[in-house]
Design a protein around this motif. Sequence first.
Motif, PDB file in Angstrom:
ATOM      1  N   PRO A  60       0.802  -1.231   0.000  1.00  0.00           N
ATOM      2  CA  PRO A  60       0.000   0.000   0.000  1.00  0.00           C
ATOM      3  C   PRO A  60       0.831   1.276   0.000  1.00  0.00           C
ATOM      4  O   PRO A  60       0.467   2.250  -0.646  1.00  0.00           O
ATOM      5  N   PHE A  61       1.965   1.291   0.717  1.00  0.00           N
ATOM      6  CA  PHE A  61       2.774   2.502   0.750  1.00  0.00           C
ATOM      7  C   PHE A  61       3.319   2.831  -0.632  1.00  0.00           C
ATOM      8  O   PHE A  61       3.309   3.979  -1.058  1.00  0.00           O
ATOM      9  N   CYS A  62       3.791   1.801  -1.342  1.00  0.00           N
ATOM     10  CA  CYS A  62       4.356   2.036  -2.664  1.00  0.00           C
ATOM     11  C   CYS A  62       3.294   2.591  -3.610  1.00  0.00           C
ATOM     12  O   CYS A  62       3.545   3.526  -4.367  1.00  0.00           O
ATOM     13  N   ASP A  63       2.085   2.024  -3.571  1.00  0.00           N
ATOM     14  CA  ASP A  63       0.995   2.521  -4.412  1.00  0.00           C
ATOM     15  C   ASP A  63       0.647   3.953  -4.036  1.00  0.00           C
ATOM     16  O   ASP A  63       0.404   4.801  -4.889  1.00  0.00           O
ATOM     17  N   TYR A  64       0.622   4.234  -2.730  1.00  0.00           N
ATOM     18  CA  TYR A  64       0.278   5.573  -2.255  1.00  0.00           C
ATOM     19  C   TYR A  64       1.321   6.588  -2.707  1.00  0.00           C
ATOM     20  O   TYR A  64       0.997   7.687  -3.161  1.00  0.00           O
ATOM     21  N   TYR A  65       2.576   6.196  -2.614  1.00  0.00           N
ATOM     22  CA  TYR A  65       3.659   7.103  -3.001  1.00  0.00           C
ATOM     23  C   TYR A  65       3.560   7.464  -4.475  1.00  0.00           C
ATOM     24  O   TYR A  65       3.808   8.608  -4.875  1.00  0.00           O
ATOM     25  N   GLU A  66       3.189   6.484  -5.315  1.00  0.00           N
ATOM     26  CA  GLU A  66       3.143   6.728  -6.753  1.00  0.00           C
ATOM     27  C   GLU A  66       2.006   7.661  -7.137  1.00  0.00           C
ATOM     28  O   GLU A  66       2.085   8.361  -8.149  1.00  0.00           O
ATOM     29  N   THR A  67       0.914   7.667  -6.356  1.00  0.00           N
ATOM     30  CA  THR A  67      -0.265   8.443  -6.741  1.00  0.00           C
ATOM     31  C   THR A  67      -0.401   9.751  -5.976  1.00  0.00           C
ATOM     32  O   THR A  67      -1.112  10.655  -6.405  1.00  0.00           O
ATOM     33  N   CYS A  68       0.267   9.876  -4.842  1.00  0.00           N
ATOM     34  CA  CYS A  68       0.113  11.069  -4.012  1.00  0.00           C
ATOM     35  C   CYS A  68       0.959  12.218  -4.564  1.00  0.00           C
ATOM     36  O   CYS A  68       2.048  12.011  -5.101  1.00  0.00           O
ATOM     37  N   ARG A  70       1.832  15.530  -2.749  1.00  0.00           N
ATOM     38  CA  ARG A  70       2.761  16.048  -1.744  1.00  0.00           C
ATOM     39  C   ARG A  70       2.587  15.271  -0.447  1.00  0.00           C
ATOM     40  O   ARG A  70       1.499  14.797  -0.127  1.00  0.00           O
ATOM     41  N   PHE A  71       3.671  15.147   0.324  1.00  0.00           N
ATOM     42  CA  PHE A  71       3.669  14.337   1.531  1.00  0.00           C
ATOM     43  C   PHE A  71       3.855  15.172   2.795  1.00  0.00           C
ATOM     44  O   PHE A  71       4.617  16.138   2.808  1.00  0.00           O
ATOM     45  N   ASP A  72       3.156  14.773   3.849  1.00  0.00           N
ATOM     46  CA  ASP A  72       3.457  15.216   5.206  1.00  0.00           C
ATOM     47  C   ASP A  72       4.105  14.033   5.910  1.00  0.00           C
ATOM     48  O   ASP A  72       3.534  12.938   5.937  1.00  0.00           O
ATOM     49  N   PHE A 116      11.945  11.681  -0.475  1.00  0.00           N
ATOM     50  CA  PHE A 116      10.726  12.258  -1.020  1.00  0.00           C
ATOM     51  C   PHE A 116      10.994  13.466  -1.906  1.00  0.00           C
ATOM     52  O   PHE A 116      10.113  13.903  -2.636  1.00  0.00           O
ATOM     53  N   GLY A 117      12.200  14.022  -1.823  1.00  0.00           N
ATOM     54  CA  GLY A 117      12.583  15.118  -2.698  1.00  0.00           C
ATOM     55  C   GLY A 117      11.607  16.280  -2.656  1.00  0.00           C
ATOM     56  O   GLY A 117      11.111  16.658  -1.587  1.00  0.00           O
ATOM     57  N   PRO A 118      11.275  16.831  -3.813  1.00  0.00           N
ATOM     58  CA  PRO A 118      10.401  18.012  -3.860  1.00  0.00           C
ATOM     59  C   PRO A 118       8.951  17.711  -3.515  1.00  0.00           C
ATOM     60  O   PRO A 118       8.138  18.626  -3.416  1.00  0.00           O
ATOM     61  N   ARG A 119       8.618  16.420  -3.302  1.00  0.00           N
ATOM     62  CA  ARG A 119       7.236  16.068  -2.989  1.00  0.00           C
ATOM     63  C   ARG A 119       6.942  16.157  -1.496  1.00  0.00           C
ATOM     64  O   ARG A 119       5.821  15.933  -1.063  1.00  0.00           O
ATOM     65  N   LEU A 120       7.951  16.493  -0.713  1.00  0.00           N
ATOM     66  CA  LEU A 120       7.754  16.638   0.727  1.00  0.00           C
ATOM     67  C   LEU A 120       7.210  18.024   1.038  1.00  0.00           C
ATOM     68  O   LEU A 120       7.844  19.033   0.729  1.00  0.00           O
ATOM     69  N   ARG A 147      15.047  23.307  11.332  1.00  0.00           N
ATOM     70  CA  ARG A 147      14.053  24.232  10.793  1.00  0.00           C
ATOM     71  C   ARG A 147      14.587  25.024   9.580  1.00  0.00           C
ATOM     72  O   ARG A 147      13.951  25.029   8.516  1.00  0.00           O
ATOM     73  N   PRO A 148      15.733  25.698   9.689  1.00  0.00           N
ATOM     74  CA  PRO A 148      16.216  26.451   8.512  1.00  0.00           C
ATOM     75  C   PRO A 148      16.562  25.561   7.331  1.00  0.00           C
ATOM     76  O   PRO A 148      16.404  25.973   6.172  1.00  0.00           O
ATOM     77  N   PHE A 149      17.031  24.335   7.611  1.00  0.00           N
ATOM     78  CA  PHE A 149      17.355  23.418   6.516  1.00  0.00           C
ATOM     79  C   PHE A 149      16.113  23.096   5.701  1.00  0.00           C
ATOM     80  O   PHE A 149      16.121  23.187   4.464  1.00  0.00           O
ATOM     81  N   PHE A 150      15.024  22.723   6.379  1.00  0.00           N
ATOM     82  CA  PHE A 150      13.814  22.322   5.663  1.00  0.00           C
ATOM     83  C   PHE A 150      13.093  23.530   5.058  1.00  0.00           C
ATOM     84  O   PHE A 150      12.596  23.460   3.929  1.00  0.00           O
ATOM     85  N   GLU A 151      13.045  24.618   5.803  1.00  0.00           N
ATOM     86  CA  GLU A 151      12.344  25.786   5.286  1.00  0.00           C
ATOM     87  C   GLU A 151      13.031  26.362   4.053  1.00  0.00           C
ATOM     88  O   GLU A 151      12.373  26.916   3.161  1.00  0.00           O
ATOM     89  N   ALA A 152      14.345  26.221   3.974  1.00  0.00           N
ATOM     90  CA  ALA A 152      15.067  26.679   2.786  1.00  0.00           C
ATOM     91  C   ALA A 152      14.683  25.871   1.550  1.00  0.00           C
ATOM     92  O   ALA A 152      14.833  26.338   0.420  1.00  0.00           O
ATOM     93  N   LYS A 153      14.175  24.655   1.760  1.00  0.00           N
ATOM     94  CA  LYS A 153      13.735  23.799   0.664  1.00  0.00           C
ATOM     95  C   LYS A 153      12.232  23.904   0.427  1.00  0.00           C
ATOM     96  O   LYS A 153      11.654  23.122  -0.347  1.00  0.00           O
ATOM     97  N   GLY A 154      11.587  24.845   1.135  1.00  0.00           N
ATOM     98  CA  GLY A 154      10.146  25.008   0.971  1.00  0.00           C
ATOM     99  C   GLY A 154       9.323  23.985   1.719  1.00  0.00           C
ATOM    100  O   GLY A 154       8.139  23.787   1.416  1.00  0.00           O
ATOM    101  N   VAL A 155       9.920  23.342   2.715  1.00  0.00           N
ATOM    102  CA  VAL A 155       9.234  22.321   3.511  1.00  0.00           C
ATOM    103  C   VAL A 155       8.873  22.910   4.874  1.00  0.00           C
ATOM    104  O   VAL A 155       9.731  23.462   5.564  1.00  0.00           O
TER     105      VAL A 155
END
Length: 206
Positions: A60-68, A70-72, A116-120, A147-155
Amino acid sequence: FSSVYQLHLKDIHLILDEYIKTFYLCELNEIFLKSSKREESRKLFKVANYFIHYIDWRNPFCDYYETCGRFDLTLLIDATNRCQLRCVYCYYGNKGSQNMNVNRALAAAINLTSIFGPRLDKVNFQYMGGEPLLAWEEILALNAAARPFFEAKGVKFEWSLTSNLIALDEKKTEHMIREKAGIHCSIDGPARIHDKNRPYRGGQPS
């Protein structure tokens, strides 16, 4: 990899029940590792297990990843193995005196979230333990770096913790309010029941 592995590979795809798949894979592990003498073959087999479980079996996770889109993502981080209590049902087992290594925790979080790259879209650090408030300085340091690491990537970056609240004081409370951090806690019903289940290390009621 080996004749034993190849022999059972086709059979795995025919098994539909997830419980049976898990059991069968464990059995296959034992068969292969007993028949393999080279350490390199063992490493290759572990890699193959990963791809079978997450790709070939289409879980299920693999199927979800392919269709979703953006991820939280929530990461459960054991901030410490220290705790003031000795709850009878504690899953953590034996307590100790170690707090997390901030640099290692940050590196692990970065490596994991990079999958997750840019989909996070958002990451939440949920601190557990032990009692995470006993590693307060480490939590602050990890948050300050993450916090600054992730926010710099738009996360978006959020954090929360699961606590017995014993070490929660006004200063920590004010900080968590400013950060809009979440906190999870529980009591085990009336004092008589709670104190039986969740005594202090020395046996005193909590």
